[in-house]
Design a protein around this motif. Structure first.
Motif, PDB file in Angstrom:
ATOM      1  N   THR A 243      -1.670   0.603   1.555  1.00 22.85           N
ATOM      2  CA  THR A 243      -2.255  -0.709   1.506  1.00 22.85           C
ATOM      3  C   THR A 243      -1.615  -1.816   0.569  1.00 22.85           C
ATOM      4  O   THR A 243      -0.790  -0.485  -1.194  1.00 22.85           O
ATOM      5  CB  THR A 243      -3.636  -0.777   1.721  1.00 22.85           C
ATOM      6  N   ALA A 244      -1.962  -2.538   0.465  1.00 27.85           N
ATOM      7  CA  ALA A 244      -1.760  -3.553  -0.674  1.00 27.85           C
ATOM      8  C   ALA A 244      -2.558  -3.213  -1.796  1.00 27.85           C
ATOM      9  O   ALA A 244      -3.623  -2.441  -1.428  1.00 27.85           O
ATOM     10  CB  ALA A 244      -1.660  -5.493  -0.155  1.00 27.85           C
ATOM     11  N   ASN A 245      -2.354  -3.942  -2.911  1.00 25.66           N
ATOM     12  CA  ASN A 245      -3.590  -4.299  -4.308  1.00 25.66           C
ATOM     13  C   ASN A 245      -5.042  -4.710  -3.342  1.00 25.66           C
ATOM     14  O   ASN A 245      -4.574  -5.679  -3.309  1.00 25.66           O
ATOM     15  CB  ASN A 245      -3.104  -4.623  -5.635  1.00 25.66           C
ATOM     16  N   GLY A 246      -5.811  -3.938  -3.505  1.00 23.68           N
ATOM     17  CA  GLY A 246      -7.293  -4.445  -3.178  1.00 23.68           C
ATOM     18  C   GLY A 246      -8.365  -3.937  -3.027  1.00 23.68           C
ATOM     19  O   GLY A 246      -8.506  -2.903  -2.594  1.00 23.68           O
ATOM     20  N   ILE A 247      -9.661  -4.065  -2.188  1.00 29.33           N
ATOM     21  CA  ILE A 247     -10.345  -3.327  -1.487  1.00 29.33           C
ATOM     22  C   ILE A 247     -10.065  -2.061  -0.499  1.00 29.33           C
ATOM     23  O   ILE A 247     -10.237  -1.226  -1.295  1.00 29.33           O
ATOM     24  CB  ILE A 247     -11.319  -4.588  -1.324  1.00 29.33           C
ATOM     25  N   GLU A 248      -8.762  -2.888   0.081  1.00 27.84           N
ATOM     26  CA  GLU A 248      -9.123  -1.618   0.999  1.00 27.84           C
ATOM     27  C   GLU A 248      -8.619   0.318   0.115  1.00 27.84           C
ATOM     28  O   GLU A 248      -8.213   0.451   0.593  1.00 27.84           O
ATOM     29  CB  GLU A 248      -7.559  -2.279   2.537  1.00 27.84           C
TER      30      GLU A 248
ATOM     31  N   ALA B 294      -9.123 -10.852  -6.401  1.00 21.93           N
ATOM     32  CA  ALA B 294      -8.478 -11.607  -6.758  1.00 21.93           C
ATOM     33  C   ALA B 294      -7.268 -12.316  -5.374  1.00 21.93           C
ATOM     34  O   ALA B 294      -6.984 -13.400  -5.251  1.00 21.93           O
ATOM     35  CB  ALA B 294      -8.013 -11.584  -7.338  1.00 21.93           C
ATOM     36  N   GLY B 295      -6.744 -11.308  -4.322  1.00 24.14           N
ATOM     37  CA  GLY B 295      -5.685 -12.408  -3.857  1.00 24.14           C
ATOM     38  C   GLY B 295      -5.913 -12.778  -2.418  1.00 24.14           C
ATOM     39  O   GLY B 295      -5.664 -13.083  -1.321  1.00 24.14           O
ATOM     40  N   ARG B 296      -7.599 -12.587  -2.333  1.00 24.61           N
ATOM     41  CA  ARG B 296      -8.092 -13.378  -0.926  1.00 24.61           C
ATOM     42  C   ARG B 296      -9.748 -14.223  -1.192  1.00 24.61           C
ATOM     43  O   ARG B 296     -10.394 -13.568  -0.989  1.00 24.61           O
ATOM     44  CB  ARG B 296      -8.561 -11.559  -0.212  1.00 24.61           C
TER      45      ARG B 296
ATOM     46  N   PRO C 281       3.626   3.397  -2.276  1.00 28.56           N
ATOM     47  CA  PRO C 281       4.073   2.535  -2.848  1.00 28.56           C
ATOM     48  C   PRO C 281       4.257   1.815  -1.355  1.00 28.56           C
ATOM     49  O   PRO C 281       4.575   1.996  -0.106  1.00 28.56           O
ATOM     50  CB  PRO C 281       5.611   3.013  -3.285  1.00 28.56           C
ATOM     51  N   VAL C 282       3.776   0.548  -1.219  1.00 22.44           N
ATOM     52  CA  VAL C 282       3.958  -0.497  -1.104  1.00 22.44           C
ATOM     53  C   VAL C 282       5.061  -0.857   0.051  1.00 22.44           C
ATOM     54  O   VAL C 282       5.469  -1.485   0.863  1.00 22.44           O
ATOM     55  CB  VAL C 282       2.681  -1.627  -0.742  1.00 22.44           C
ATOM     56  N   MET C 283       6.106  -1.034  -1.131  1.00 22.39           N
ATOM     57  CA  MET C 283       7.438  -1.710  -0.655  1.00 22.39           C
ATOM     58  C   MET C 283       8.558  -0.082  -0.297  1.00 22.39           C
ATOM     59  O   MET C 283       9.603  -0.398   0.174  1.00 22.39           O
ATOM     60  CB  MET C 283       8.457  -2.220  -1.512  1.00 22.39           C
ATOM     61  N   SER C 284       7.876   1.151   0.509  1.00 16.39           N
ATOM     62  CA  SER C 284       8.767   2.060   0.425  1.00 16.39           C
ATOM     63  C   SER C 284       8.641   1.813   1.950  1.00 16.39           C
ATOM     64  O   SER C 284       8.277   1.368   2.852  1.00 16.39           O
ATOM     65  CB  SER C 284       7.558   3.364   0.293  1.00 16.39           C
ATOM     66  N   THR C 285      10.215   2.600   2.676  1.00 16.30           N
ATOM     67  CA  THR C 285      10.278   2.558   4.408  1.00 16.30           C
ATOM     68  C   THR C 285      10.043   3.017   5.591  1.00 16.30           C
ATOM     69  O   THR C 285       9.230   4.338   4.377  1.00 16.30           O
ATOM     70  CB  THR C 285      11.717   2.507   3.850  1.00 16.30           C
TER      71      THR C 285
ATOM     72  N   THR D 142      -2.931  -5.471 -12.007  1.00 12.30           N
ATOM     73  CA  THR D 142      -2.111  -6.079 -11.944  1.00 12.30           C
ATOM     74  C   THR D 142      -0.964  -4.890 -11.538  1.00 12.30           C
ATOM     75  O   THR D 142      -0.248  -5.293  -9.996  1.00 12.30           O
ATOM     76  CB  THR D 142      -1.185  -7.179 -12.665  1.00 12.30           C
ATOM     77  N   LEU D 143      -0.569  -3.770 -11.602  1.00  9.76           N
ATOM     78  CA  LEU D 143       0.238  -2.822 -11.550  1.00  9.76           C
ATOM     79  C   LEU D 143      -0.348  -2.355  -9.891  1.00  9.76           C
ATOM     80  O   LEU D 143      -1.869  -2.396  -9.655  1.00  9.76           O
ATOM     81  CB  LEU D 143       0.461  -2.044 -12.356  1.00  9.76           C
TER      82      LEU D 143
END
Length: 204
Positions: free
Chosen positions: A63-68, A25-27, A87-91, A200-201
């Protein structure tokens, strides 16, 4: 007994190849059939296998939520590797810790996070193969079906938040993940073939 939790996707792709398996849904609602999603995962698996990776090798996914993410996760388990969702926000520092602690061999990323992934590799001091998921798919040149594995093989390492100390890895086996997923879908949620599930998580 043997099992590979990735077989859920592979069998469904054989049963209903043209049915929509995932909608990103994000693309602008990019959708892939089960057959296409299975092929992408199988190409990721083939690339990892060509790189010498297999049962027990740890593959991180950032990666972000999605197909990848889905293609990378299933591709890694198809190859028999242990997945390490990040987690995508990890440093860079947090990712580097996980890479070192797990002894990671590869890190699959999307384009938005590739610079952070490469920085984390440099911080880790490990010879981690950092690659875009799309490049892993394109470079494969072939496909690899899910490998049969003992049920006790580790499918995934999930790290605790580390709020009270250093983050710790929790090992989740193919057998336990398959049993949990089957019970969740069939008994708790009672999903049927026509149902759609909104995620959504963070997939990590």
């Amino acid at each position: 007994m043997t099992a590979n939790v990735g077989s859920f996707l592979h069998r469904w792709a054989q049963r209903v190849p043209e049915r929509t398996g995932i909608v990103d849904a994000g693309r602008k609602e990019l959708a892939l059939s089960y057959a296409t999603l299975d092929e992408q995962a199988a190409r990721v698996a083939a690339h990892l296998a060509k790189s010498g990776l297999g049962r027990g090798d740890r593959v991180a996914i950032c990666t972000a939520n999605g197909i990848e993410f889905v293609a990378a996760w299933f591709g890694a388990v198809y190859a028999g590797c242990t997945t390490l969702p990040i987690p995508v926000m990890s440093t860079e520092h947090e990712i580097a810790f996980r890479l070192r602690h797990s002894g990671c061999s590869a890190l699959l990323s999307d384009a938005e996070r590739i610079s952070v992934a490469r920085g984390a590799k440099a911080r880790s001091g490990l010879p981690v193969d950092v690659l875009l998921v799309e490049e892993a798919i394109d470079r494969a040149g072939t496909t690899l079906s899910p490998r049969e594995l003992p049920e006790q093989s580790v499918a995934m390492l999930l790290y605790t938040s580390g709020t009270t100390g250093a983050a710790k890895a929790v090992c989740i086996t193919h057998g336990s993940l398959a049993a949990h997923t089957k019970a969740l879908v069939e008994q708790t949620l009672r999903l049927g073939e026509e149902d759609r599930v909104l995620g959504t998580l963070p997939l990590s």
